[in-house]
Design a protein around this motif. Structure first.
Motif, short mmCIF file in Angstrom:
data_model
loop_
_atom_site.label_atom_id
_atom_site.label_comp_id
_atom_site.label_asym_id
_atom_site.label_seq_id
_atom_site.Cartn_x
_atom_site.Cartn_y
_atom_site.Cartn_z
N ASP A 1 43.88 -22.22 -90.52
CA ASP A 1 43.70 -21.01 -91.33
C ASP A 1 43.02 -19.87 -90.58
O ASP A 1 42.88 -18.78 -91.12
N PHE A 2 42.58 -20.11 -89.36
CA PHE A 2 41.97 -19.04 -88.57
C PHE A 2 43.08 -18.27 -87.84
O PHE A 2 44.14 -18.83 -87.54
N PRO A 3 42.82 -16.98 -87.50
CA PRO A 3 43.82 -16.24 -86.71
C PRO A 3 44.16 -17.03 -85.44
O PRO A 3 43.26 -17.57 -84.79
N SER A 4 45.43 -17.09 -85.12
CA SER A 4 45.88 -17.93 -84.00
C SER A 4 45.40 -17.42 -82.65
O SER A 4 45.35 -16.21 -82.40
N THR A 5 45.10 -18.35 -81.77
CA THR A 5 44.72 -18.01 -80.39
C THR A 5 45.80 -18.46 -79.41
O THR A 5 45.55 -18.48 -78.20
N ILE A 6 46.95 -18.87 -79.92
CA ILE A 6 47.99 -19.40 -79.03
C ILE A 6 48.80 -18.26 -78.41
O ILE A 6 49.35 -17.41 -79.11
N LEU A 7 48.84 -18.26 -77.10
CA LEU A 7 49.65 -17.30 -76.35
C LEU A 7 50.93 -18.01 -75.92
O LEU A 7 50.89 -19.11 -75.37
N GLU A 8 52.06 -17.38 -76.21
CA GLU A 8 53.37 -17.98 -75.88
C GLU A 8 53.91 -17.33 -74.60
O GLU A 8 53.60 -16.17 -74.32
N PRO A 9 54.74 -18.06 -73.86
CA PRO A 9 55.39 -17.45 -72.71
C PRO A 9 56.17 -16.20 -73.16
O PRO A 9 56.74 -16.20 -74.25
N GLY A 10 56.14 -15.17 -72.37
CA GLY A 10 56.85 -13.92 -72.71
C GLY A 10 55.96 -12.94 -73.46
O GLY A 10 56.27 -11.76 -73.53
N GLU A 11 54.84 -13.42 -74.02
CA GLU A 11 53.90 -12.53 -74.70
C GLU A 11 52.80 -12.11 -73.71
O GLU A 11 52.56 -12.80 -72.73
N THR A 12 52.14 -11.02 -74.03
CA THR A 12 50.97 -10.63 -73.23
C THR A 12 49.74 -10.59 -74.13
O THR A 12 49.76 -9.93 -75.18
N TYR A 13 48.73 -11.33 -73.73
CA TYR A 13 47.44 -11.30 -74.43
C TYR A 13 46.75 -10.01 -74.02
O TYR A 13 46.65 -9.69 -72.84
N GLN B 1 43.69 -9.05 -70.22
CA GLN B 1 45.14 -9.21 -70.28
C GLN B 1 45.49 -10.57 -69.69
O GLN B 1 44.87 -10.98 -68.70
N ALA B 2 46.46 -11.27 -70.29
CA ALA B 2 46.86 -12.56 -69.73
C ALA B 2 48.30 -12.89 -70.11
O ALA B 2 48.78 -12.46 -71.17
N THR B 3 48.97 -13.62 -69.24
CA THR B 3 50.31 -14.15 -69.53
C THR B 3 50.32 -15.62 -69.13
O THR B 3 49.53 -16.06 -68.29
N THR B 4 51.26 -16.35 -69.73
CA THR B 4 51.33 -17.78 -69.47
C THR B 4 52.78 -18.22 -69.30
O THR B 4 53.69 -17.51 -69.74
N ASP B 5 52.99 -19.42 -68.72
CA ASP B 5 54.36 -19.95 -68.66
C ASP B 5 54.56 -21.12 -69.62
O ASP B 5 55.64 -21.69 -69.69
N LYS B 6 53.48 -21.50 -70.36
CA LYS B 6 53.58 -22.50 -71.44
C LYS B 6 52.65 -22.06 -72.56
O LYS B 6 51.60 -21.47 -72.26
N ALA B 7 52.97 -22.41 -73.78
CA ALA B 7 52.09 -22.06 -74.89
C ALA B 7 50.69 -22.64 -74.63
O ALA B 7 50.57 -23.80 -74.22
#
Ligand code: BGC
Length: 409
Positions: free
Chosen positions: A381-393, A215-221
């Motif tokens: 074209d690959f599934p994205s690995t970018i986690l955005e603020p407010g989302e939870t990985y 599980q992870a969260t971030t404050d910047k993409a």
């Protein structure tokens, strides 16, 4: 059907809310058997803790030992979240340690180990596998990362999650015993944007599963791609090569790479190639074939595109199974991730000596790393690995241990 152990029971597959769970047996651990011992296994479920050593800056490193009701025993350190040992029974009920690693913290900190860099048993972050040229662009900015693998960035950089001290909280729940590991990666650490709050839960269940919840969260993409880098040898660590293990991967396609092991962007069918593991096949059967991809990888070192998994699935699906004929041990891996890196231990060169006092020779362990595809931050074209603020990985992988008389499929 795999044979199961006496007291196996269903585990239900839910995410653990473990933090407040009762901790039993937590205290000073007994010195326990070395990897040479083939014991009958413990029978009492629990967690205990002892000191593993000290980092050069004086911080104490601990080791936690978990046992399940069937005697499976696992030792984990909060340094890198490394799995130090994992003892499971063979078809006759004899326990042996099936993961590569060392008995001392010094061995993990040694220059020799850092140079060989196999990442034995460690948590990998922020990004499992390679990012081309150690560079990616996000929201109009270019980020530069360490190039610690030739011209590429590998497994999070110089001081990845495999080399940091995690805050650890052991627990025991109805499902099993385990450890919650937490680490805050500061904004800019290893060149990545955003402050990343990471939590990884290891659970050893009484259904003979080892569950890893990320599980992870971030404050910047920011890109995130966490994985676990255990090397298995189901005959027992230090007991020879893994080429006779039978492997099934539920993947119709893989991502071919260039000579620096960066995906070309193609999703290639495995059909008619040595990468077709849709039916159980010995790892060594085709590994020496004349094939450009096997030449680039020096064997298997490729990401497989999981047939039944989608990038957004939250239910784990069966990704791979590995069976070892002598011991009858079977490992099944299910995951929510869309890919799995099959690495056949090609860079092991006999220069590291493991727990049993045996050199870890070429292909004496394999890794199956559940993940998003390598270099995704540079591959639209690959599934994205970018986690955005407010989302939870969130990501879950389950390693299930049993025994079986034949390879099965
Ligand atoms: C990579 C290999 C690398 C190994 C150890 C694997 O995940 O795919 O290329 O040698 O990790 O670093």
């Amino acid at each position: 059907m795999p044979l199961t152990y006496a007291s196996m029971r269903s585990s239900g597959g839910r995410l653990l809310q473990s933090a407040g769970a009762a901790i039993l047996m937590l205290g000073v651990a007994q010195a326990h058997g070395s990897a040479e011992d083939i014991s009958d296994g413990a029978t009492e479920r629990g967690v205990d803790k002892s000191v593993f050593g000290q980092l050069p800056d004086g911080r104490q490193v601990d080791v936690y030992r978990f046992t399940n009701a069937n005697g499976i025993e696992m030792r984990v350190t909060n340094y890198g979240g490394i799995i130090l040992s994992l003892k499971t029974p063979d078809i006759e009920g004899k326990f042996d340690d099936v993961v590569l690693g060392f008995d001392s913290l010094e061995a993990y900190l040694s220059d020799e180990y850092r140079q060989a860099n196999p990442y034995f048993g460690a948590l990998i972050g922020r990004y499992g596998n390679r990012i081309a040229g150690g560079e990616f662009s996000l929201d109009g900015e270019t980020y530069t990362l360490a190039t610690n693998n030739g011209s590429n960035h590998l497994h999070g950089g110089e001081q990845g999650f495999d080399r940091v001290l995690w805050q650890a909280e052991p627990f025991e729940s109805e499902e099993g015993a385990g450890l919650v590991l937490r680490y805050t990666s500061e904004d800019g650490e290893e060149g990545y944007p955003g402050k990343l709050e990471t939590e990884v839960t290891y659970t050893l269940t009484d259904a003979n599963e080892f569950i890893v919840d990320y599980q992870a969260t971030t404050d910047k993409a920011t890109p995130v791609n966490l994985t676990q880098h255990s090397y298995f040898n189901l005959a027992g660590e230090g007991r020879g090569s893994i080429l006779d293990h039978h492997l099934t991967i539920h993947a119709d396609a893989f991502t071919p790479v260039d000579e620096t092991l960066i995906p070309t962007g193609e999703i290639r069918s495995v059909e008619g190639t040595p990468f077709d593991f849709t039916q159980a096949t010995a790892i060594g059967e085709r590994i020496e074939q004349d094939n450009e991809q096997l030449t680039f990888g020096k064997g298997y070192d490729h990401n497989f595109v999981l047939a039944e998994q989608t990038a957004s699935s939250s239910e784990p699906v069966l990704a791979a199974r590995v069976w070892e004929p002598e011991s009858g041990r079977l490992l099944e891996i299910t995951t929510t991730e869309p890919g799995i890196q099959f690495y056949s231990g090609n860079f092991l060169a006999g220069d590291l000596t493991g727990k049993r006092g045996q050199a870890y020779e070429h292909r004496s362990g394999f890794a199956l790393e559940t993940q998003h595809y390598p270099d995704s931050p540079n591959q639209a074209d690959f599934p994205s690995t970018i986690l955005e603020p407010g989302e939870t990985y969130r990501s879950r992988t389950i390693y299930r241990f049993s025994v079986q008389e034949t390879a099965g499929s």
